[in-house]
Design a protein around this motif. Sequence first.
Motif, PDB file in Angstrom:
ATOM      1  N   SER A   1       0.852  -1.183   0.000  1.00  0.00           N
ATOM      2  CA  SER A   1       0.000   0.000   0.000  1.00  0.00           C
ATOM      3  C   SER A   1       0.894   1.241   0.000  1.00  0.00           C
ATOM      4  O   SER A   1       2.119   1.146   0.184  1.00  0.00           O
ATOM      5  N   HIS A   2       0.276   2.424  -0.171  1.00  0.00           N
ATOM      6  CA  HIS A   2       1.063   3.662  -0.155  1.00  0.00           C
ATOM      7  C   HIS A   2       1.771   3.823   1.184  1.00  0.00           C
ATOM      8  O   HIS A   2       2.956   4.207   1.235  1.00  0.00           O
ATOM      9  N   GLY A   3       1.060   3.527   2.266  1.00  0.00           N
ATOM     10  CA  GLY A   3       1.671   3.661   3.588  1.00  0.00           C
ATOM     11  C   GLY A   3       2.843   2.730   3.789  1.00  0.00           C
ATOM     12  O   GLY A   3       3.860   3.110   4.391  1.00  0.00           O
ATOM     13  N   MET A   4       2.728   1.499   3.281  1.00  0.00           N
ATOM     14  CA  MET A   4       3.828   0.541   3.392  1.00  0.00           C
ATOM     15  C   MET A   4       5.033   1.004   2.578  1.00  0.00           C
ATOM     16  O   MET A   4       6.182   0.867   3.020  1.00  0.00           O
ATOM     17  N   LYS A   5       4.790   1.572   1.400  1.00  0.00           N
ATOM     18  CA  LYS A   5       5.887   2.100   0.584  1.00  0.00           C
ATOM     19  C   LYS A   5       6.583   3.257   1.298  1.00  0.00           C
ATOM     20  O   LYS A   5       7.807   3.384   1.254  1.00  0.00           O
ATOM     21  N   GLN A   6       5.783   4.090   1.961  1.00  0.00           N
ATOM     22  CA  GLN A   6       6.360   5.207   2.700  1.00  0.00           C
ATOM     23  C   GLN A   6       7.247   4.702   3.830  1.00  0.00           C
ATOM     24  O   GLN A   6       8.347   5.214   4.062  1.00  0.00           O
ATOM     25  N   LYS A   7       6.786   3.684   4.541  1.00  0.00           N
ATOM     26  CA  LYS A   7       7.584   3.094   5.620  1.00  0.00           C
ATOM     27  C   LYS A   7       8.879   2.500   5.072  1.00  0.00           C
ATOM     28  O   LYS A   7       9.952   2.675   5.662  1.00  0.00           O
ATOM     29  N   LEU A   8       8.781   1.800   3.937  1.00  0.00           N
ATOM     30  CA  LEU A   8       9.970   1.193   3.338  1.00  0.00           C
ATOM     31  C   LEU A   8      10.976   2.272   2.913  1.00  0.00           C
ATOM     32  O   LEU A   8      12.188   2.111   3.106  1.00  0.00           O
ATOM     33  N   ALA A   9      10.475   3.363   2.351  1.00  0.00           N
ATOM     34  CA  ALA A   9      11.355   4.452   1.937  1.00  0.00           C
ATOM     35  C   ALA A   9      12.066   5.068   3.137  1.00  0.00           C
ATOM     36  O   ALA A   9      13.248   5.431   3.058  1.00  0.00           O
TER      37      ALA A   9
END
Length: 235
Positions: A134-142
Amino acid sequence: MLRIENVTKSYGEKKAVDGLSLHIKAGEIYGFIGHNGAGKTTTLKACCGILDFDEGEIFIDGVSVKADPIACKQKLAYIPDNPDLYAFMTGAGYLRFVADIFKIPASVRKERIQKYAAAFGLTDDLGLPIAAYSHGMKQKLAIIAALVHEPKLIVMDEPFVGLDPKAAHTVKEIMREMCDNGCAIFFSTHVLEVAEKLCDKVAIIKGGRLVKEGSMDEVKGDTSLEEVFLELAEE
Protein backbone atom coordinates in the motif's frame (compact mmCIF):
# COMPACT_ATOMS: atom_id res chain seq x y z
CA MET A 1 25.20 20.72 8.27
CA LEU A 2 23.08 22.24 5.49
CA ARG A 3 23.73 25.76 4.28
CA ILE A 4 21.60 27.32 1.55
CA GLU A 5 23.05 30.59 0.29
CA ASN A 6 21.06 32.96 -1.96
CA VAL A 7 19.60 30.11 -4.04
CA THR A 8 17.39 30.98 -6.99
CA LYS A 9 15.60 28.54 -9.30
CA SER A 10 13.40 29.65 -12.20
CA TYR A 11 11.04 27.87 -14.55
CA GLY A 12 10.80 30.19 -17.52
CA GLU A 13 9.67 33.57 -16.21
CA LYS A 14 8.57 32.20 -12.84
CA LYS A 15 10.98 32.16 -9.91
CA ALA A 16 10.10 29.06 -7.91
CA VAL A 17 12.83 29.91 -5.36
CA ASP A 18 14.04 33.49 -5.06
CA GLY A 19 17.27 34.30 -3.20
CA LEU A 20 16.69 31.78 -0.39
CA SER A 21 19.22 31.49 2.45
CA LEU A 22 18.91 29.05 5.38
CA HIS A 23 21.27 27.29 7.78
CA ILE A 24 20.33 23.96 9.36
CA LYS A 25 22.76 22.86 12.06
CA ALA A 26 23.61 19.34 13.24
CA GLY A 27 21.14 18.23 15.90
CA GLU A 28 18.29 20.39 14.58
CA ILE A 29 14.85 19.40 13.32
CA TYR A 30 14.05 22.20 10.90
CA GLY A 31 10.53 22.63 9.52
CA PHE A 32 9.87 24.17 6.10
CA ILE A 33 6.38 25.62 5.78
CA GLY A 34 4.52 27.13 2.83
CA HIS A 35 1.40 26.86 0.71
CA ASN A 36 1.23 24.64 -2.38
CA GLY A 37 3.55 26.03 -5.05
CA ALA A 38 5.56 28.13 -2.59
CA GLY A 39 8.86 26.48 -3.62
CA LYS A 40 9.32 23.90 -0.87
CA THR A 41 9.77 20.78 -3.01
CA THR A 42 11.99 22.65 -5.48
CA THR A 43 14.23 23.71 -2.59
CA LEU A 44 14.40 20.21 -1.10
CA LYS A 45 15.26 18.63 -4.45
CA ALA A 46 17.95 21.26 -5.07
CA CYS A 47 19.50 20.41 -1.69
CA CYS A 48 19.71 16.76 -2.71
CA GLY A 49 21.24 17.41 -6.13
CA ILE A 50 18.08 16.23 -7.93
CA LEU A 51 17.35 19.67 -9.39
CA ASP A 52 19.93 22.15 -10.60
CA PHE A 53 19.56 25.78 -9.52
CA ASP A 54 20.37 29.00 -11.32
CA GLU A 55 22.11 31.08 -8.68
CA GLY A 56 23.60 30.67 -5.22
CA GLU A 57 25.22 27.73 -3.45
CA ILE A 58 24.20 24.81 -1.28
CA PHE A 59 26.66 23.13 1.08
CA ILE A 60 26.21 19.84 2.93
CA ASP A 61 28.67 19.35 5.77
CA GLY A 62 30.87 21.95 4.07
CA VAL A 63 30.77 20.30 0.63
CA SER A 64 29.25 22.08 -2.37
CA VAL A 65 26.32 20.29 -4.00
CA LYS A 66 27.36 21.76 -7.36
CA ALA A 67 31.07 20.96 -7.05
CA ASP A 68 30.77 17.42 -5.63
CA PRO A 69 27.20 16.08 -5.78
CA ILE A 70 28.23 12.46 -5.18
CA ALA A 71 30.04 13.28 -1.94
CA CYS A 72 26.98 15.23 -0.80
CA LYS A 73 24.59 12.39 -1.63
CA GLN A 74 26.72 10.01 0.41
CA LYS A 75 26.02 12.17 3.46
CA LEU A 76 22.25 12.54 3.06
CA ALA A 77 18.97 10.71 2.61
CA TYR A 78 15.94 12.05 0.72
CA ILE A 79 12.38 10.89 1.38
CA PRO A 80 9.92 12.25 -1.22
CA ASP A 81 6.22 12.71 -0.58
CA ASN A 82 5.41 9.95 -3.07
CA PRO A 83 8.16 7.27 -3.01
CA ASP A 84 8.96 5.88 -6.45
CA LEU A 85 10.33 2.44 -5.58
CA TYR A 86 11.24 -0.56 -7.75
CA ALA A 87 7.94 -2.46 -7.75
CA PHE A 88 9.48 -5.70 -9.05
CA MET A 89 11.77 -5.98 -6.01
CA THR A 90 10.79 -7.38 -2.64
CA GLY A 91 11.00 -5.03 0.33
CA ALA A 92 14.06 -6.88 1.63
CA GLY A 93 15.68 -6.86 -1.80
CA TYR A 94 15.20 -3.10 -2.11
CA LEU A 95 16.76 -2.46 1.29
CA ARG A 96 19.75 -4.66 0.40
CA PHE A 97 20.08 -2.76 -2.88
CA VAL A 98 20.20 0.60 -1.07
CA ALA A 99 22.66 -0.78 1.49
CA ASP A 100 24.90 -1.98 -1.36
CA ILE A 101 24.90 1.51 -2.91
CA PHE A 102 26.15 2.97 0.37
CA LYS A 103 28.54 0.05 0.95
CA ILE A 104 27.04 -0.93 4.30
CA PRO A 105 28.52 -4.22 5.66
CA ALA A 106 26.12 -7.17 5.78
CA SER A 107 26.14 -7.50 9.57
CA VAL A 108 25.45 -3.78 10.08
CA ARG A 109 22.67 -3.58 7.50
CA LYS A 110 20.95 -6.66 8.92
CA GLU A 111 20.82 -5.14 12.39
CA ARG A 112 19.50 -1.79 11.16
CA ILE A 113 16.91 -3.31 8.84
CA GLN A 114 15.63 -5.57 11.61
CA LYS A 115 15.44 -2.65 14.04
CA TYR A 116 13.48 -0.29 11.79
CA ALA A 117 11.30 -2.95 10.16
CA ALA A 118 10.18 -4.01 13.63
CA ALA A 119 9.56 -0.40 14.64
CA PHE A 120 7.24 0.09 11.66
CA GLY A 121 5.60 -3.35 11.83
CA LEU A 122 6.95 -4.24 8.40
CA THR A 123 9.04 -7.31 9.24
CA ASP A 124 6.54 -9.87 7.93
CA ASP A 125 6.05 -7.94 4.67
CA LEU A 126 9.68 -7.61 3.58
CA GLY A 127 9.45 -10.80 1.54
CA LEU A 128 6.56 -9.45 -0.54
CA PRO A 129 7.05 -7.60 -3.85
CA ILE A 130 6.78 -3.83 -3.49
CA ALA A 131 4.03 -3.94 -6.12
CA ALA A 132 1.80 -5.48 -3.44
CA TYR A 133 2.52 -2.68 -0.91
CA SER A 134 0.00 0.00 0.00
CA HIS A 135 1.06 3.66 -0.16
CA GLY A 136 1.67 3.66 3.59
CA MET A 137 3.83 0.54 3.39
CA LYS A 138 5.89 2.10 0.58
CA GLN A 139 6.36 5.21 2.70
CA LYS A 140 7.58 3.09 5.62
CA LEU A 141 9.97 1.19 3.34
CA ALA A 142 11.36 4.45 1.94
CA ILE A 143 11.97 5.72 5.47
CA ILE A 144 13.77 2.51 6.45
CA ALA A 145 15.89 2.73 3.29
CA ALA A 146 16.83 6.31 4.21
CA LEU A 147 18.04 5.21 7.63
CA VAL A 148 20.13 2.21 6.55
CA HIS A 149 23.33 4.22 6.06
CA GLU A 150 22.77 6.55 9.06
CA PRO A 151 22.96 9.81 7.08
CA LYS A 152 24.22 13.07 8.51
CA LEU A 153 21.32 14.93 6.88
CA ILE A 154 17.77 13.75 6.18
CA VAL A 155 15.63 15.75 3.76
CA MET A 156 11.93 14.87 3.91
CA ASP A 157 9.01 16.11 1.80
CA GLU A 158 5.70 15.72 3.67
CA PRO A 159 6.92 12.63 5.60
CA PHE A 160 3.64 12.04 7.44
CA VAL A 161 1.42 11.76 4.34
CA GLY A 162 -0.09 8.28 4.08
CA LEU A 163 1.17 7.08 7.46
CA ASP A 164 -1.16 5.72 10.12
CA PRO A 165 -1.01 7.41 13.56
CA LYS A 166 1.28 4.75 15.05
CA ALA A 167 3.75 4.97 12.17
CA ALA A 168 3.68 8.78 12.29
CA HIS A 169 4.51 8.62 16.01
CA THR A 170 7.38 6.23 15.26
CA VAL A 171 8.76 8.62 12.62
CA LYS A 172 8.70 11.50 15.10
CA GLU A 173 10.54 9.41 17.70
CA ILE A 174 13.18 8.36 15.15
CA MET A 175 13.61 11.97 13.97
CA ARG A 176 14.36 13.13 17.48
CA GLU A 177 16.65 10.15 18.16
CA MET A 178 18.63 10.81 14.96
CA CYS A 179 19.08 14.50 15.79
CA ASP A 180 20.08 13.72 19.35
CA ASN A 181 22.91 11.67 17.77
CA GLY A 182 24.08 14.59 15.61
CA CYS A 183 21.97 14.24 12.47
CA ALA A 184 20.16 17.23 10.94
CA ILE A 185 16.63 17.01 9.53
CA PHE A 186 15.09 19.44 7.03
CA PHE A 187 11.48 18.65 6.19
CA SER A 188 8.38 20.21 4.69
CA THR A 189 4.93 19.67 6.11
CA HIS A 190 1.39 21.02 6.01
CA VAL A 191 0.68 19.49 9.43
CA LEU A 192 1.42 22.63 11.41
CA GLU A 193 0.49 21.17 14.80
CA VAL A 194 3.16 18.48 14.34
CA ALA A 195 5.73 21.03 13.20
CA GLU A 196 5.04 23.24 16.21
CA LYS A 197 5.60 20.37 18.66
CA LEU A 198 8.50 18.71 16.85
CA CYS A 199 10.69 21.38 15.27
CA ASP A 200 13.58 23.25 16.85
CA LYS A 201 13.46 25.86 14.09
CA VAL A 202 11.09 26.70 11.26
CA ALA A 203 11.11 28.72 8.05
CA ILE A 204 8.03 30.01 6.24
CA ILE A 205 8.31 30.53 2.48
CA LYS A 206 5.88 32.37 0.22
CA GLY A 207 6.17 32.77 -3.52
CA GLY A 208 9.71 31.38 -3.41
CA ARG A 209 10.89 33.96 -0.87
CA LEU A 210 11.64 33.53 2.83
CA VAL A 211 9.15 35.54 4.91
CA LYS A 212 9.91 34.35 8.46
CA GLU A 213 12.58 32.16 10.06
CA GLY A 214 13.95 31.30 13.48
CA SER A 215 13.39 29.15 16.55
CA MET A 216 9.83 27.97 17.07
CA ASP A 217 9.36 30.42 19.95
CA GLU A 218 10.73 33.30 17.87
CA VAL A 219 8.43 32.55 14.95
CA LYS A 220 5.16 31.88 16.77
CA GLY A 221 5.62 34.17 19.79
CA ASP A 222 2.55 34.10 22.04
CA THR A 223 0.31 32.68 19.33
CA SER A 224 0.35 29.42 17.33
CA LEU A 225 2.31 28.47 14.23
CA GLU A 226 -0.98 28.05 12.36
CA GLU A 227 -2.08 31.60 13.17
CA VAL A 228 1.30 33.03 12.15
CA PHE A 229 1.24 31.10 8.88
CA LEU A 230 -2.32 32.14 8.01
CA GLU A 231 -1.54 35.77 8.79
CA LEU A 232 1.55 35.74 6.57
CA ALA A 233 -0.31 33.88 3.80
CA GLU A 234 -2.97 36.60 3.67
CA GLU A 235 -0.50 39.49 3.48
